[in-house]
Enzyme design. Sequence first.
Site, PDB file in Angstrom:
ATOM      1  N   ASP A   1       0.848  -1.191   0.000  1.00 46.35           N
ATOM      2  CA  ASP A   1       0.000   0.000   0.000  1.00 46.35           C
ATOM      3  C   ASP A   1       0.893   1.254   0.000  1.00 46.35           C
ATOM      4  OD1 ASP A   1      -2.422   1.364   0.212  1.00 46.35           O
ATOM      5  OD2 ASP A   1      -2.480   1.268   2.407  1.00 46.35           O
TER       6      ASP A   1
ATOM      7  N   ASP B   1       2.884   5.021  -5.499  1.00 52.59           N
ATOM      8  CA  ASP B   1       2.117   6.247  -5.308  1.00 52.59           C
ATOM      9  C   ASP B   1       2.981   7.456  -5.668  1.00 52.59           C
ATOM     10  OD1 ASP B   1       0.620   8.371  -4.524  1.00 52.59           O
ATOM     11  OD2 ASP B   1       0.244   7.675  -2.487  1.00 52.59           O
TER      12      ASP B   1
ATOM     13  N   SER C   1     -12.976   4.431   4.470  1.00 54.31           N
ATOM     14  CA  SER C   1     -13.614   4.033   5.724  1.00 54.31           C
ATOM     15  C   SER C   1     -14.869   4.873   5.954  1.00 54.31           C
ATOM     16  CB  SER C   1     -12.639   4.223   6.897  1.00 54.31           C
ATOM     17  OG  SER C   1     -11.782   3.096   6.983  1.00 54.31           O
TER      18      SER C   1
ATOM     19  N   ILE D   1      -9.838  -0.037   3.066  1.00 58.34           N
ATOM     20  CA  ILE D   1     -10.400   0.233   4.394  1.00 58.34           C
ATOM     21  C   ILE D   1      -9.371  -0.112   5.465  1.00 58.34           C
ATOM     22  CG2 ILE D   1     -12.219  -0.417   6.030  1.00 58.34           C
ATOM     23  CD1 ILE D   1     -13.983  -1.004   3.508  1.00 58.34           C
ATOM     24  N   ASP D   2      -8.954   0.879   6.207  1.00 57.79           N
ATOM     25  CA  ASP D   2      -8.020   0.681   7.310  1.00 57.79           C
ATOM     26  C   ASP D   2      -8.587   1.292   8.593  1.00 57.79           C
ATOM     27  OD1 ASP D   2      -5.885   0.282   8.949  1.00 57.79           O
ATOM     28  OD2 ASP D   2      -4.486   1.560   7.886  1.00 57.79           O
ATOM     29  N   SER D   3      -8.965   2.566   8.518  1.00 58.90           N
ATOM     30  CA  SER D   3      -9.397   3.276   9.737  1.00 58.90           C
ATOM     31  C   SER D   3     -10.566   2.602  10.452  1.00 58.90           C
ATOM     32  CB  SER D   3      -9.775   4.717   9.394  1.00 58.90           C
ATOM     33  OG  SER D   3      -8.653   5.401   8.919  1.00 58.90           O
TER      34      SER D   3
ATOM     35  N   GLU E   1      -1.447   6.030  -9.124  1.00 55.94           N
ATOM     36  CA  GLU E   1      -2.424   7.009  -8.609  1.00 55.94           C
ATOM     37  C   GLU E   1      -2.284   8.337  -9.328  1.00 55.94           C
ATOM     38  OE1 GLU E   1      -3.074   7.208  -4.410  1.00 55.94           O
ATOM     39  OE2 GLU E   1      -3.999   9.183  -4.498  1.00 55.94           O
TER      40      GLU E   1
END
Length: 331
Positions: A93, A115, A235, A276-278, A145
């Site tokens: 990531d 990125d 998130s 999704i992490d948070s 990105e």
Amino acid sequence: MVSYKELGLVNTREIFAKAIEGGYAIPAFNFNNMEQLQAIISACVECSSPVILQVSSGARNYANQTLLRYMAQGAVEYAKELGKNIPIVLHLDHGNSFELCKSCIDMGFSSVMIDGSHLPYEENIALTKKVVEYAHAHDVSVEGELGVLAGVEDEVSAEVSNYTRPEEVIDFVTKTGVDSLAISIGTSHGANKFKPEQCTRNEEGILVPPELRFDILAEIEKQLPGFPIVLHGSSSVPQEYVKIINEYGGALKDAIGIPEDQLRKAAKSAVCKINIDSDGRLAMTAAVRKVMIEKPAEFDPRKYLGPAREELKKLYMHKCENVLGSAGKAE
Ligand code: G3H
Ligand code: 13P
Ligand code: ZN
């Protein structure tokens, strides 16, 4: 040098093609420790979803890169032991250099993100292309990105000017050869995605954030029909977790996420990977805080990490079943 194929992992090519065709998105969940990984795998096996295990540079520093790689290898065996051979991708990531991407590819990652979104356009192209050349020689997928995700500290004007420019996407994808493209349409990282003054209030007094820029997404899809699009910063910041955290001694202020119905809508389009992490961090923190306060004499980590793992599993299953639509797609 080890190939991800020897570890039982897959790259993103086939799962993305199926996701676009089927109108759903693959979950990309970040992990840093064993409990998060157990929750991700057991949830995705139980609801039969393909999954992308995401490792950030921060995770590599925290948990040790070698350990994380063996954990992902173990995850493949764990899924089989639980009874299902679901497609599992091991993904870097926010890779920020060619060297980091190469190191991940060499140690068994099946997908990397380079990125270069903060770089000038031509430099982003050059760096991304270099990563793609190395990655494709090893059949590893690459996410690039274009456009910069807004941070909560940014000025509103900067947020607007940093949306992905649809007129650049064909040129970027053609020149770099990336397999998927992360775009900026109003999402952002962390638990404070919008300032309260950017939101309106519904009848129940709950803050409703502005809509994502679905017009930009539609324009990008028009430029790149059927091309895999990625959403970072997705998130939803469930308010029930924020409430538990604050009730049990936390201090989260103005925590606002992306409403799940908007993510559901995005998943039906060419958006085929949602990061999704948070939300996982919030679920885990809420569960740990609750045990700490309710059982102050407890000092066995399994007694607070266990409930945290259970809460994470519930969250991940909910995302696959009700938000991304990936449940049942590993069949
Ligand atoms: O996009 C960022 C991810 O949430 C990973 O966060 O760099 O703190 O591990 P991290
Ligand atoms: P959130 O902070 O919204 O979970 O986003 C995670 C992400 O984009 C990881 O790359
Ligand atoms: Zn991200």
